[in-house]
Design an enzyme around this catalytic site. Structure first.
Site, mmCIF file in Angstrom:
data_model
loop_
_atom_site.group_PDB
_atom_site.id
_atom_site.type_symbol
_atom_site.label_atom_id
_atom_site.label_comp_id
_atom_site.label_asym_id
_atom_site.label_seq_id
_atom_site.Cartn_x
_atom_site.Cartn_y
_atom_site.Cartn_z
ATOM 1 N N LYS A 294 -42.602 -39.700 10.651
ATOM 2 C CA LYS A 294 -41.609 -39.480 9.607
ATOM 3 C C LYS A 294 -42.126 -40.128 8.323
ATOM 4 O O LYS A 294 -42.556 -41.282 8.344
ATOM 5 C CB LYS A 294 -40.256 -40.080 10.010
ATOM 6 C CG LYS A 294 -39.659 -39.460 11.263
ATOM 7 C CD LYS A 294 -38.374 -40.134 11.683
ATOM 8 C CE LYS A 294 -37.242 -39.828 10.724
ATOM 9 N NZ LYS A 294 -35.953 -40.393 11.184
ATOM 10 N N LYS A 465 -32.001 -46.510 13.870
ATOM 11 C CA LYS A 465 -31.996 -47.142 15.191
ATOM 12 C C LYS A 465 -33.172 -48.104 15.317
ATOM 13 O O LYS A 465 -33.029 -49.209 15.864
ATOM 14 C CB LYS A 465 -32.065 -46.073 16.285
ATOM 15 C CG LYS A 465 -30.973 -45.018 16.216
ATOM 16 C CD LYS A 465 -31.178 -43.981 17.328
ATOM 17 C CE LYS A 465 -30.204 -42.825 17.201
ATOM 18 N NZ LYS A 465 -30.523 -41.924 16.075
#
Length: 549
Positions: A294, A465
């Site tokens: 990402k 997270k």
């Protein structure tokens, strides 16, 4: 308000006899508490002398013992279990009949009239409403059993709370996953809407460009949120029929170095900051692994963040990390599967870049995230995608005592190494992600706006997270913390993962006084997921309404 009065005010009148008889159990405890406690100094007995009867009290004109209380408690658990199961079985049966009526597996909604289609739509919505009604019934009883067991241990000398909480958590209505019903309702709504799939691009190295907003959802609102979404988007799982419910098990191993370089880059939103993770689905032991990167891009530049990925088989992961499984090996594998040269070229660049970043930055397995994900989307149509992650758990990949991943030549934690409380944290809320791909000037659909503005979701900007797991379990390695770490609604879960000295310091309130965005007086259950079998102590946030005994 005292809990007995609260329970009375919340009852569904036609179900009144099926609720926990809280008043009766409370009265038995009070009667037993008025008598002198039984003496338990003796360590021997006689087989020829009648034993003493122990602690006895007067209740409704009869002598009762503590054993009578336990018998009554067991009967109440069985009553609630039988009623809940009967109601859910009935709802499931009606959903199956409705599914057959609207033509699932046949000619679809075109086979029924417009009037019947509207009637079926209302009936499907009613079934979902009834499910939420029985879930509220379950929650009231669940809380009632917790309350009565706490009252017993407070007033009587024989503690039983932990034993009976274990029994409670083994009841069908607590431990079973009933979310398959919502999958059926999702299919019905999808047929009635006439959902049509988009085109599958079939990319080998898959690129995703999206805008995402994240929200926390309290446990008691999870089923309500699902009910709203499935009326507008179908449940979307690749192996949906093979799943026991509506969600899929998802595990990700995030890589970072000893300086937590990737953590700080993602936390500070540094331009082009990356996250690298190895993800797998469905099973606890990985098989097919998605290697993902990402990349953060600032929205003001006109660019959007990107997620890219390619696949490896589990047996190829360690050879890839050691440089033994090369990009040419992967390219040959893709050609054998008749992938296009464009797909292979995209994979080639991503494969090489991720390997070089792992090697140059000395990245290693650092943090695991585990959760159950249910996704909603019209297949291959990215206009509106929604995912809901529940039972979220973060685990430190490298144990503080014992061999780490590098020593054991593993890319994820050895499952046989004990997992102490300081190396695992269970996040108390579900995480909702709303992903939109809209034309310039186009607004989100009204139902999406109503959902996020309806009070069941709390926006948490850029919640991660990975960041939360590192901040909670590796505080000595990080130099900064995310803003949400002070939210009082997650404080009990953070405290459980801290060593005792730090736990006491945090309990003293020295980490700030940020007010919670939302709180709950207890940890409710929801009938959509399997519950953990381990009974944990629950904590209440300050400021929540108190339900007295």
């Amino acid at each position: 308000m005292r809990f007995g009065s609260y329970l009375e005010s919340q009852r569904v009148p036609e179900w009144a006899d099926s609720y926990l008889d809280y008043g009766k159990l409370k009265g038995m405890i009070e009667a037993l508490a008025k008598t002198e406690a039984a003496q338990d100094d003796d360590r021997v007995t006689s087989l020829t002398a009648k034993p003493t009867t122990g602690n006895r009290g007067k209740f409704e004109g009869h002598d009762i013992s503590e054993a009578d209380f336990f018998t009554a408690l067991e009967a109440e658990m069985a009553k609630v279990d039988a009623f809940t199961h009967e109601q859910l079985t009935g709802i499931r049966s009606r959903a199956e009949k409705l599914e057959a009526t609207v033509g699932f597996g046949g000619s679809g909604s075109n086979a029924i009239s417009d009037a019947r289609r509207e009637e079926a739509k209302n009936e499907a919505k009613l079934l979902g409403d009834e499910f939420l009604k029985i879930e509220k019934f379950a929650n009231l009883n669940y809380l009632g059993f917790h309350k009565i067991l706490k009252k017993h241990d407070k007033q009587l000398p024989t503690p039983c709370r932990r034993f009976y909480l274990t029994r409670l958590h083994n009841q069908r209505w607590v431990k079973h996953d009933y979310s398959k019903l919502f999958v059926e309702l999702s299919k019905i709504h999808s047929i009635l809407r006439g959902d049509a799939s988009g085109e599958d691009d079939g990319a080998g190295a898959q690129n995703f460009v999206r805008t995402t907003t994240k929200y926390w959802v309290r446990t008691e609102n999870i089923s309500k949120v699902k009910h709203v979404v499935l009326q507008n988007l179908p449940v979307f799982q690749h192996n949906q029929d093979a799943l026991p419910g509506d969600s899929q098990f998802c595990s990700s191993v995030y890589f970072d170095n000893t300086q937590m370089e990737l953590y700080h880059g993602r936390l500070d939103k540094t331009p082009n900051a990356i996250a690298i993770r190895f993800r797998w689905y469905a099973t606890e032991v990985p098989d097919l692994v998605f290697v993902e990167r990402k990349t953060h891009r600032d929205s003001w530049t006109g660019e959007v963040s990107v997620k890219e990925r390619f696949t490896l088989h589990e047996k190829q992961v360690m050879p890839f990390l050691r440089g033994e499984f090369t990009v040419e090996d992967k390219a040959a594998e893709m050609r054998a599967k008749n992938k296009s040269e464009a797909d292979i070229e995209n994979m080639r660049q991503l494969f090489s870049e991720i390997y070089q970043q792992i090697e140059s930055k000395q990245l290693r397995p650092t943090m695991r995230t585990v959760y159950n994900r249910v996704a909603y989307q019209i297949p291959f149509d990215a206009t509106v995608r929604i995912s809901l992650d529940s039972n979220l758990t973060m685990i430190a990949e490298n144990p503080k005592v014992g061999p780490d991943c590098a020593t054991e030549k593993r890319w994820y934690r050895n499952p046989y190494i004990p997992l102490p409380p300081t190396e695992i944290t269970r996040f108390p809320h579900a995480v909702l992600e709303v992903k939109l791909s809209l034309k310039e000037g186009q607004e989100a659909p009204k139902w999406v706006r109503d959902l996020i503005e309806g009070g069941m979701c709390t926006q948490v900007h850029k919640f991660s997270k990975f960041i939360h797991g590192c901040a909670t379990l590796l505080p000595e390695q990080v130099q900064a913390f995310p803003y949400w770490i002070d939210d009082l609604s997650i404080r009990p879960s953070i405290l459980r993962s801290q060593p005792m000295p730090q736990r006491r310091s945090l309990m003293d309130g020295k980490k700030g006084n940020r007010q919670p965005s939302f709180q709950s007086p207890y940890e409710p259950l929801q009938l959509m997921e399997r519950k953990p079998s381990v009974v944990l102590e629950t904590s209440s946030g300050t400021g929540a309404p108190k339900l007295g005994g």
